[in-house]
Motif scaffolding. Structure first.
Motif, PDB file in Angstrom:
ATOM      1  N   VAL A  49      -6.895 -33.788  99.195  1.00 48.18           N
ATOM      2  CA  VAL A  49      -6.583 -33.006  98.140  1.00 48.18           C
ATOM      3  C   VAL A  49      -7.917 -32.477  97.237  1.00 48.18           C
ATOM      4  O   VAL A  49      -8.602 -33.389  96.831  1.00 48.18           O
ATOM      5  CB  VAL A  49      -5.566 -33.708  97.329  1.00 48.18           C
ATOM      6  CG1 VAL A  49      -4.954 -33.030  96.305  1.00 48.18           C
ATOM      7  CG2 VAL A  49      -4.382 -34.321  97.993  1.00 48.18           C
ATOM      8  N   PRO A  50      -7.923 -31.246  97.302  1.00 45.85           N
ATOM      9  CA  PRO A  50      -9.236 -30.823  96.496  1.00 45.85           C
ATOM     10  C   PRO A  50      -9.090 -30.914  94.964  1.00 45.85           C
ATOM     11  O   PRO A  50      -8.243 -31.141  94.468  1.00 45.85           O
ATOM     12  CB  PRO A  50      -9.278 -29.129  96.733  1.00 45.85           C
ATOM     13  CG  PRO A  50      -7.757 -28.981  97.119  1.00 45.85           C
ATOM     14  CD  PRO A  50      -6.985 -30.126  97.850  1.00 45.85           C
ATOM     15  N   ASP A  51     -10.385 -30.974  94.410  1.00 48.56           N
ATOM     16  CA  ASP A  51     -10.423 -30.969  93.030  1.00 48.56           C
ATOM     17  C   ASP A  51      -9.391 -30.045  92.257  1.00 48.56           C
ATOM     18  O   ASP A  51      -9.205 -28.972  92.597  1.00 48.56           O
ATOM     19  CB  ASP A  51     -11.918 -30.788  92.630  1.00 48.56           C
ATOM     20  CG  ASP A  51     -12.661 -31.912  92.907  1.00 48.56           C
ATOM     21  OD1 ASP A  51     -12.209 -32.908  93.454  1.00 48.56           O
ATOM     22  OD2 ASP A  51     -13.994 -31.777  92.844  1.00 48.56           O
ATOM     23  N   SER A  52      -8.863 -30.396  91.160  1.00 46.90           N
ATOM     24  CA  SER A  52      -8.092 -29.566  90.381  1.00 46.90           C
ATOM     25  C   SER A  52      -6.706 -29.102  90.603  1.00 46.90           C
ATOM     26  O   SER A  52      -5.999 -28.201  90.464  1.00 46.90           O
ATOM     27  CB  SER A  52      -9.074 -28.198  90.151  1.00 46.90           C
ATOM     28  OG  SER A  52     -10.156 -28.330  89.350  1.00 46.90           O
ATOM     29  N   ILE A  76      -7.880 -39.862  92.419  1.00 52.88           N
ATOM     30  CA  ILE A  76      -8.335 -39.754  91.332  1.00 52.88           C
ATOM     31  C   ILE A  76      -7.649 -38.752  90.391  1.00 52.88           C
ATOM     32  O   ILE A  76      -7.444 -37.747  90.873  1.00 52.88           O
ATOM     33  CB  ILE A  76      -9.669 -39.507  91.206  1.00 52.88           C
ATOM     34  CG1 ILE A  76     -10.519 -40.550  92.139  1.00 52.88           C
ATOM     35  CG2 ILE A  76     -10.061 -39.546  89.710  1.00 52.88           C
ATOM     36  CD1 ILE A  76     -12.217 -40.166  92.212  1.00 52.88           C
ATOM     37  N   THR A  77      -6.910 -39.231  89.147  1.00 50.60           N
ATOM     38  CA  THR A  77      -6.243 -38.523  88.331  1.00 50.60           C
ATOM     39  C   THR A  77      -7.293 -38.262  87.152  1.00 50.60           C
ATOM     40  O   THR A  77      -7.910 -38.830  86.711  1.00 50.60           O
ATOM     41  CB  THR A  77      -5.159 -39.060  87.908  1.00 50.60           C
ATOM     42  OG1 THR A  77      -5.184 -40.389  87.097  1.00 50.60           O
ATOM     43  CG2 THR A  77      -3.992 -39.504  89.012  1.00 50.60           C
ATOM     44  N   ASN A  78      -7.011 -37.055  86.477  1.00 53.33           N
ATOM     45  CA  ASN A  78      -7.659 -36.642  85.166  1.00 53.33           C
ATOM     46  C   ASN A  78      -6.420 -36.009  84.229  1.00 53.33           C
ATOM     47  O   ASN A  78      -6.308 -35.046  83.922  1.00 53.33           O
ATOM     48  CB  ASN A  78      -8.512 -35.399  85.793  1.00 53.33           C
ATOM     49  CG  ASN A  78      -9.617 -35.845  86.728  1.00 53.33           C
ATOM     50  OD1 ASN A  78     -10.507 -36.719  86.274  1.00 53.33           O
ATOM     51  ND2 ASN A  78      -9.405 -35.610  87.863  1.00 53.33           N
ATOM     52  N   PHE A 133      -6.038 -44.187  91.312  1.00 50.49           N
ATOM     53  CA  PHE A 133      -4.594 -44.634  91.932  1.00 50.49           C
ATOM     54  C   PHE A 133      -4.709 -45.092  93.344  1.00 50.49           C
ATOM     55  O   PHE A 133      -5.146 -44.184  94.221  1.00 50.49           O
ATOM     56  CB  PHE A 133      -3.526 -43.901  91.774  1.00 50.49           C
ATOM     57  CG  PHE A 133      -2.919 -43.493  90.431  1.00 50.49           C
ATOM     58  CD1 PHE A 133      -3.490 -44.077  89.211  1.00 50.49           C
ATOM     59  CD2 PHE A 133      -1.998 -42.363  90.133  1.00 50.49           C
ATOM     60  CE1 PHE A 133      -3.144 -43.707  87.966  1.00 50.49           C
ATOM     61  CE2 PHE A 133      -1.755 -42.207  88.840  1.00 50.49           C
ATOM     62  CZ  PHE A 133      -2.193 -42.928  87.728  1.00 50.49           C
ATOM     63  N   LYS A 134      -4.462 -46.165  93.845  1.00 50.87           N
ATOM     64  CA  LYS A 134      -4.473 -46.648  95.126  1.00 50.87           C
ATOM     65  C   LYS A 134      -3.071 -47.431  95.374  1.00 50.87           C
ATOM     66  O   LYS A 134      -3.038 -48.592  94.910  1.00 50.87           O
ATOM     67  CB  LYS A 134      -5.726 -47.473  95.644  1.00 50.87           C
ATOM     68  CG  LYS A 134      -5.969 -47.814  97.042  1.00 50.87           C
ATOM     69  CD  LYS A 134      -7.378 -48.586  97.113  1.00 50.87           C
ATOM     70  CE  LYS A 134      -7.293 -48.756  98.771  1.00 50.87           C
ATOM     71  NZ  LYS A 134      -7.636 -47.714  99.550  1.00 50.87           N
ATOM     72  N   ASN A 189      -7.132 -35.282  92.705  1.00 53.40           N
ATOM     73  CA  ASN A 189      -7.687 -35.094  93.863  1.00 53.40           C
ATOM     74  C   ASN A 189      -7.944 -36.394  94.661  1.00 53.40           C
ATOM     75  O   ASN A 189      -7.696 -37.306  94.154  1.00 53.40           O
ATOM     76  CB  ASN A 189      -9.231 -34.444  93.953  1.00 53.40           C
ATOM     77  CG  ASN A 189     -10.195 -35.381  93.103  1.00 53.40           C
ATOM     78  OD1 ASN A 189     -10.045 -35.490  91.963  1.00 53.40           O
ATOM     79  ND2 ASN A 189     -10.880 -36.090  93.972  1.00 53.40           N
ATOM     80  N   GLY A 190      -7.961 -36.360  96.060  1.00 52.60           N
ATOM     81  CA  GLY A 190      -8.353 -37.553  97.020  1.00 52.60           C
ATOM     82  C   GLY A 190      -7.458 -37.499  98.381  1.00 52.60           C
ATOM     83  O   GLY A 190      -7.397 -36.227  98.601  1.00 52.60           O
TER      84      GLY A 190
END
Length: 203
Positions: A49-52, A76-78, A133-134, A189-190
């Motif tokens: 999954v790409p950034d943003s 990783i969430t933002n 998140f894992k 993303n991730g």
């Protein structure tokens, strides 16, 4: 699509057709090079999954005639607000009745709490900062009326650590056709991996 030779968390027995006995497997094949009594999951797709990104969809799941899937995630969430979620939905983000709960045990003085939700939340953002998140969850069609999601994850930020356990029930009369992973707000993303449950016997 990933090579169908990849499997996850399986156990198997190998049938020796010459002796009609069971031997401990060194490979997952019998004497005639057929897999037998293989239990586990086959990788359907891995998404980087790409950034943003705010939403990711796994489509055409009804093509497999499978009632159970496993979703793994390392993302990783933002978030842009506190107490928000990254959630997964079956077939649609609206129009279906979903009842869910999440239980959080967190590092803030050993506290814990329960959130009543209308979605299966893969993890909870507790601060306006990046979170890792894992975790993993099982998605299963129970019968002609319901599907369930059951899972757990760890959620880590700079100032906070938590374990998140969750479950949901979706009123669903159709097959599982798609899974939508969507952020309440902000982006993520991730890596997302979707596996399908294998039949008990493959000939």
């Amino acid at each position: 699509m990933v090579d169908a030779g990849m499997y996850h968390e399986f156990e198997c027995e190998i049938e020796d057709q010459e002796t009609n006995g069971i031997i401990k497997p060194q490979e997952h094949w019998n004497a005639k090079h057929k897999p037998v009594k293989l239990l586990g999951y086959e990788l359907l797709e891995e998404k980087n999954v790409p950034d943003s990104s705010s939403e990711v969809i796994f489509n055409n799941l009804d093509d497999f005639s499978i009632d159970e899937f496993l979703l793994e995630y390392d993302v990783i969430t933002n978030p842009t607000s506190v107490t928000s979620y990254l959630s997964t939905y079956i077939n649609s983000v609206s129009g279906l009745t979903v009842k869910a709960t999440g239980h959080i045990v967190h590092s803030s003085a050993g506290g814990h709490g329960i959130d009543n939700l209308a979605k299966a939340a893969l993890g909870r953002n507790s601060w306006v900062q990046s979170h890792i998140f894992k975790g993993k969850c099982i998605i299963q069609k129970l019968n002609s009326n319901y599907a369930v999601i059951i899972g757990s994850s760890v959620c880590i930020s700079t100032d906070y650590w938590s374990r998140w356990d969750y479950s949901s029930t979706t009123s669903l009369s159709s097959a599982i056709e798609s899974l939508i992973i969507k952020a309440d707000n902000g982006t993520f993303n991730g890596i997302l991996r979707l596996w399908k449950k294998l039949p008990l016997n493959i000939e």
